[in-house]
Design a protein around this motif. Sequence first.
Motif, mmCIF file in Angstrom:
data_model
loop_
_atom_site.group_PDB
_atom_site.id
_atom_site.type_symbol
_atom_site.label_atom_id
_atom_site.label_comp_id
_atom_site.label_asym_id
_atom_site.label_seq_id
_atom_site.Cartn_x
_atom_site.Cartn_y
_atom_site.Cartn_z
ATOM 1 N N LEU A 137 0.779 -0.991 -0.251
ATOM 2 C CA LEU A 137 0.218 0.007 -0.137
ATOM 3 C C LEU A 137 0.856 0.953 -0.051
ATOM 4 O O LEU A 137 0.886 2.351 0.170
ATOM 5 N N GLY A 138 2.154 1.106 0.184
ATOM 6 C CA GLY A 138 3.222 2.136 -0.205
ATOM 7 C C GLY A 138 3.173 3.285 1.330
ATOM 8 O O GLY A 138 2.737 4.371 0.918
ATOM 9 N N PRO A 139 3.432 2.677 2.266
ATOM 10 C CA PRO A 139 3.705 2.905 3.709
ATOM 11 C C PRO A 139 4.862 4.585 3.207
ATOM 12 O O PRO A 139 5.725 4.068 3.109
ATOM 13 N N ARG A 140 4.673 5.283 4.701
ATOM 14 C CA ARG A 140 5.912 6.266 4.510
ATOM 15 C C ARG A 140 7.060 5.767 5.373
ATOM 16 O O ARG A 140 8.167 6.212 4.767
ATOM 17 N N ALA A 141 6.987 4.499 5.850
ATOM 18 C CA ALA A 141 8.101 3.888 6.916
ATOM 19 C C ALA A 141 7.385 2.904 7.324
ATOM 20 O O ALA A 141 5.663 2.401 7.682
ATOM 21 N N LEU A 142 8.070 1.243 7.987
ATOM 22 C CA LEU A 142 7.695 0.678 8.628
ATOM 23 C C LEU A 142 8.339 0.428 9.683
ATOM 24 O O LEU A 142 9.850 0.571 9.603
ATOM 25 N N VAL A 143 7.696 0.270 10.968
ATOM 26 C CA VAL A 143 8.736 0.027 12.393
ATOM 27 C C VAL A 143 8.256 -1.400 13.048
ATOM 28 O O VAL A 143 7.140 -1.995 13.096
ATOM 29 N N GLY A 144 9.315 -2.276 12.740
ATOM 30 C CA GLY A 144 9.385 -3.505 12.921
ATOM 31 C C GLY A 144 10.363 -2.932 15.012
ATOM 32 O O GLY A 144 11.444 -2.584 15.218
ATOM 33 N N ALA A 145 9.887 -3.780 16.059
ATOM 34 C CA ALA A 145 9.819 -3.533 17.280
ATOM 35 C C ALA A 145 9.527 -4.415 18.542
ATOM 36 O O ALA A 145 8.448 -4.708 18.450
ATOM 37 N N GLY A 146 10.485 -4.360 19.320
ATOM 38 C CA GLY A 146 10.188 -5.187 20.604
ATOM 39 C C GLY A 146 11.385 -6.539 20.618
ATOM 40 O O GLY A 146 11.589 -7.145 19.617
ATOM 41 N N SER A 147 10.072 -7.428 21.730
ATOM 42 C CA SER A 147 11.193 -8.323 21.618
ATOM 43 C C SER A 147 10.661 -9.708 20.455
ATOM 44 O O SER A 147 9.689 -9.263 19.793
ATOM 45 N N LEU A 148 11.388 -10.942 20.387
ATOM 46 C CA LEU A 148 10.748 -11.776 19.197
ATOM 47 C C LEU A 148 10.259 -12.995 19.787
ATOM 48 O O LEU A 148 11.323 -13.267 20.956
#
Length: 319
Positions: free
Chosen positions: A128-139
């Motif tokens: 969808l073309g977001p301005r940014a993707l944030v990956g965050a937190g523990s796995l």
Amino acid sequence: MIVTLTPNPSLDRALDVETLELGEVNRAVAAHVDPGGKGINVSRALVAQGVASTAVLPTGGADGAHLVALLAEVGVPVVAVPVTGATRSNFTLVERGRGTTKVNAPGAPLAPAEVDALLAAVEGQLALGPRALVGAGSLPAGAGADLFARVAALAGRHGVPLVLDTSGPALAAAVRAGGLDLVKPNDEELAELVGRDLVTVGDVVDAAREVIARGTASVLVSLGAHGALLVRGEGSWWAGGPPLVPASTVGAGDTTLAGYLADERPDAAPADRLRTAVAWGRAAVLLPGTATPTPADVHLDEVRVLPEPDRRLALKELS
């Protein structure tokens, strides 16, 4: 639009106590239940300030349904990936005027098919073309330490900048793989990544430049009560403000990251982004539980930004 991925979400349950007596019966003076998980906190902070954000997360059990309902109440769109395990709860005890004690549950393991479904949900949002993707937190167990590196590859294929806020092996694997727009460790997480103690401003700047040399564009280092340092190829900046008496520090770093990302201008000055980031984080620590600040809570005028801070300064001297 900013999309966030939280592989290990939670319900954050906080209790305020006057004094915490270990081994004794304690009575709370207030209780809070909020959606939790670092990426979720970023989405909540953005939406509270009028910036569009969608949260991608695995959900399971009654607490998972409760989490999605709480996010709906605050206007955060959710892409929920059903999983077999129950969504975890994290617990916080806040001693009035003395500090915060947090206990995080490990989270239910993800099966390989559930990891694939989570990545497919992320790719659907990237399309969808977001301005940014944030990956965050523990796995959680089963996700694999390379999950965020796989996410970075997806983001790269779609031309979407990836911002990462994690720690330990997950951070190390993603930094090794490269292709990150920004990483946001705290000073202890950055020290673990480079394998040495960081005592001075120069120590942090040098460590951040090692990360940049491996293929990351910017490093935003949160320093708790001592503000934050931003390091990019063209320079470094420190920002901070007068001392505060925190109500809760939980989620403040996530709100700081949201503040950095909030400005939609591609040419926004690094110093301006950092000032907003620190102002949002300062506002967050004055609120109970993991409550998110609104525009009325944020005071940019209280934040001082210093370009190229003195490398000899000890981190504890920054104020």
